[in-house]
Design a protein around this motif. Structure first.
Motif, short mmCIF file in Angstrom:
data_model
loop_
_atom_site.label_atom_id
_atom_site.label_comp_id
_atom_site.label_asym_id
_atom_site.label_seq_id
_atom_site.Cartn_x
_atom_site.Cartn_y
_atom_site.Cartn_z
N ARG A 519 5.41 -1.41 3.42
CA ARG A 519 6.29 -2.46 3.95
C ARG A 519 6.07 -3.79 3.24
O ARG A 519 7.01 -4.47 2.83
CB ARG A 519 6.06 -2.63 5.45
CG ARG A 519 7.00 -3.65 6.10
CD ARG A 519 6.72 -3.83 7.58
NE ARG A 519 5.45 -4.47 7.81
CZ ARG A 519 5.25 -5.79 7.73
NH1 ARG A 519 6.26 -6.58 7.41
NH2 ARG A 519 4.06 -6.32 7.98
N HIS A 522 7.44 -3.97 -0.27
CA HIS A 522 8.88 -4.24 -0.27
C HIS A 522 9.15 -5.72 -0.04
O HIS A 522 9.98 -6.33 -0.72
CB HIS A 522 9.55 -3.40 0.81
CG HIS A 522 11.01 -3.76 1.02
ND1 HIS A 522 12.01 -3.40 0.15
CD2 HIS A 522 11.60 -4.48 2.01
CE1 HIS A 522 13.15 -3.88 0.59
NE2 HIS A 522 12.94 -4.54 1.71
N GLU A 550 9.41 0.99 -3.51
CA GLU A 550 9.71 -0.30 -2.89
C GLU A 550 9.47 -1.48 -3.83
O GLU A 550 10.09 -2.51 -3.70
CB GLU A 550 8.88 -0.47 -1.62
CG GLU A 550 9.13 0.55 -0.53
CD GLU A 550 10.57 0.51 -0.05
OE1 GLU A 550 11.08 1.58 0.35
OE2 GLU A 550 11.17 -0.57 -0.07
#
Length: 607
Positions: A519, A522, A550
């Protein structure tokens, strides 16, 4: 039915003017009586504009108001004649009078079918005075209600309330917002003194009552910080002020003041103090000898610098102890105040870049322990992983011993010993969590998912809790931007502290699991990811391909306690380098420089 006398009509008009709810209602119910008293055919309350005349209220026959000029809105006192428009005269109007009313309604216009001489002027004056007084009162009431509402809105926005306590009757007027601050519905009870004191935190009650007693005796205003407890048990912090009002005999009769809810500010300051205390503890535990330079002269030093250099260096030039030509100088010759030779590692950092460039912090360490710790780290890298259960135990050992190595590099022997003891306790506790063996199969992506994050402190007492929320700091700079993905909070902290002192490197984020690392990759689009393998939720081998998806331009260095068999798997999945934990921070820095040489502009992709 007999027609009412003018006096009776005036009496009725006066009654209707008492306590009107608002100006519009007052005019609506009063104008018909005005017509009866004055025998006028029409009555208007107009708001005059330059090119328009608006009707605020009306009674009687409807006449065109467009023929009136805007001068009806002037400030002429009393009644005055108005020019009668031709259209009105054609309708039988003989006289028109106007009188200015207070406030916003505009002038009152009476339209009569007879001449002024046939009208009792005293009746007109009484009617005008009655309406004038009533409109002024209604307007004042409306203004007061509006002001009260605005004050309540302002108090609500400022989270501030006020109080007015009448001492003799023990009645206390609280503003609506003060009730809300105390956790109650507005005006839900009389806030007597006993009721007020019951809301004060028990540890504060005696102090607050003493402040009040002093105010009663002296009549002087007071200010204080008090804690109140809401019905839910929540504690709020209030900044309160007040003043006691005395009568002619010097007896206290009232106490009034304001209270501002400062809970958010207090909690913020407490958090700053907590963070500052932790930072100071980390600095103290780092083992660095720290000196502050102004120019080349030492103006401040800590205890470790005095111990390392054999005396207080304040007032001495830094060159007396060590020659530094760069922000980082490793293994440079130095000497103590007594002349004993040393080998030192030196790091420098500007304290206030762009504000006071003369102030520089210098971190000095004895380099001898670093050499020993690097040798120890090499030996620790020989550990092998055989079973999934042993994988988790071994990773805890490597994490803890690596933390001790880093502390040794910082000359913090006591902290290193503590980490070793905590590592042993953690390993013993993990023995009870063994799972089924892998039957000799090679580890695959997903096999390194841990049951919980690496933790040393408190592991033997109870199951470890989740890792704290990852820290994210992501300003865009020209530095090599690094994301650290490791389930060990101690490892992340030590690596971050080390990299923060390196030129051209900026730690922009930390994650405790592979999923969190994906996460943040990204969101932050880092230039480099330092990736652990064994982590909760998702291990590094699973996360590695998704990190590249990502953040396509990012480089990945796998930093792990496992041997090179897993390193070969990581390299096959796209990692740039595999670095075993325990090899020393300098080895990690060399790996970063090799993967992303300093000076090459990173190619970033917007997140």
């Amino acid at each position: 039915m007999a027609k009412s006398s003018p006096e009776s009509l005036l009496s009725q008009l006066a009654e209707r003017c008492i306590s009107p709810p608002d100006v519009a209602t007052l005019l609506t119910r009063s104008l018909p009586l005005v017509l009866e008293v004055t025998s006028a055919g029409s009555a208007y309350v107009l708001r005059g504009q330059v090119e328009d005349v608006q009707v605020v209220a009306h009674a009687g026959a409807r006449l065109p108001t467009g023929a009136l000029s805007s001068d009806i809105a002037d400030e002429h006192p009393g009644w005055r004649d108005l020019p009668v428009p031709r259209s009105w005269r054609d309708g039988g109007v003989a006289t028109a009078w106007a009188r200015r009313l207070s406030g916003h309604p505009g002038p009152l216009v009476l339209v009569l079918t007879y001449d002024r001489d046939a009208t009792r002027g005293d009746l007109l004056d009484v009617v005008g005075a009655l309406l004038e007084t009533a409109v002024r009162g209604a307007q004042s009431a409306a203004d007061l209600a509006d002001l009260t509402q605005r004050v309540d809105n302002a108090q609500h926005l400022a989270n501030m309330g006020d109080y007015d306590w009448h001492i003799a009757s023990d009645t206390n007027r609280w503003s609506d917002q003060l009730y809300r601050i105390y956790g109650h519905e507005p005006q839900s009870f009389n806030a007597s003194y006993e009721r007020f004191i019951s809301h004060i935190h028990p540890d504060d009650r005696e102090r607050i009552m003493a402040i009040h007693q002093q105010a009663y005796a002296s009549g002087e205003p007071y200010q204080m910080i008090e804690r109140v407890q809401r019905p839910t048990g929540e504690t709020r912090y209030l900044s309160s002020n007040g003043q006691v009002l005395m009568d002619a005999t010097g007896t206290p009769v009232r106490m009034r003041g304001t209270c501002i809810d400062i809970t958010d500010l207090v909690l913020s300051e407490q958090e700053v103090e907590r963070v500052s205390a932790r930072f100071e503890a980390l600095v103290e535990s780092s083992g660095d000898a720290i000196m502050v330079l102004e120019g080349r002269l030492v103006v401040q030093s800590n205890d470790r610098s005095r111990a390392l250099l054999g005396g207080d260096p304040v007032g001495q030039p830094l060159d007396r102890f060590v020659h530094v030509d760069a922000d980082e100088s490793l293994g440079v010759p130095g000497r103590r105040l007594d002349g004993q030779e040393l080998t030192l590692d030196v790091f420098t950092s500007e304290l206030n870049p762009g504000v006071d460039d003369d102030l520089v912090a210098v971190f000095v360490r004895d380099a001898a322990p670093r050499l020993a710790s690097e040798a120890l780290a090499v030996s620790l890298g020989e550990a092998q992983v055989r079973r999934r259960q042993a994988v988790e135990i071994n990773d805890n050992i490597i994490q803890g011993l690596t933390a001790s190595v880093y502390c040794l590099e910082d000359s913090n022997v006591s902290a290193a010993a503590e980490y070793v003891q905590l590592t042993l306790s953690s390993a013993r506790a993990m023995m009870n969590d063994l799972l089924e063996p892998l039957d000799g199969e090679d580890l695959q992506p997903g096999d390194l998912v841990r049951q919980s994050a690496t933790t040393l402190r408190g592991r033997t007492g109870a199951a470890a809790g989740p890792d704290p929320t990852p820290v994210v700091v992501a300003p865009v700079t020209s530095d090599r931007r690094v994301l650290i993905v490791d389930d060990s909070e101690d490892m992340r902290m030590l690596v971050r502290l080390f990299l923060d002192r390196k030129e051209g490197v900026q730690v922009v984020g930390e994650a405790a699991t592979g999923r969190e690392g994906i996460r943040l990759a990204h969101e932050l689009q880092p230039d480099l990811v330092l990736l652990d393998l064994a982590m909760p939720e998702m291990d590094g081998l699973e996360a590695l391909p998704q990190i590249f998806t990502e953040a396509p331009t990012a480089k990945v260095i796998v930093l792990s306690g496992f041997d090179h068999r897993l390193g070969d798997q990581a390299l096959a999945l796209g990692a740039s380098l595999f670095v075993q934990k325990g090899g020393g921070l300098d080895e990690l820095m060399r790996a970063i420089d090799k993967t992303l040489p300093m000076g090459l502009p990173p190619q970033r992709v917007a997140g």
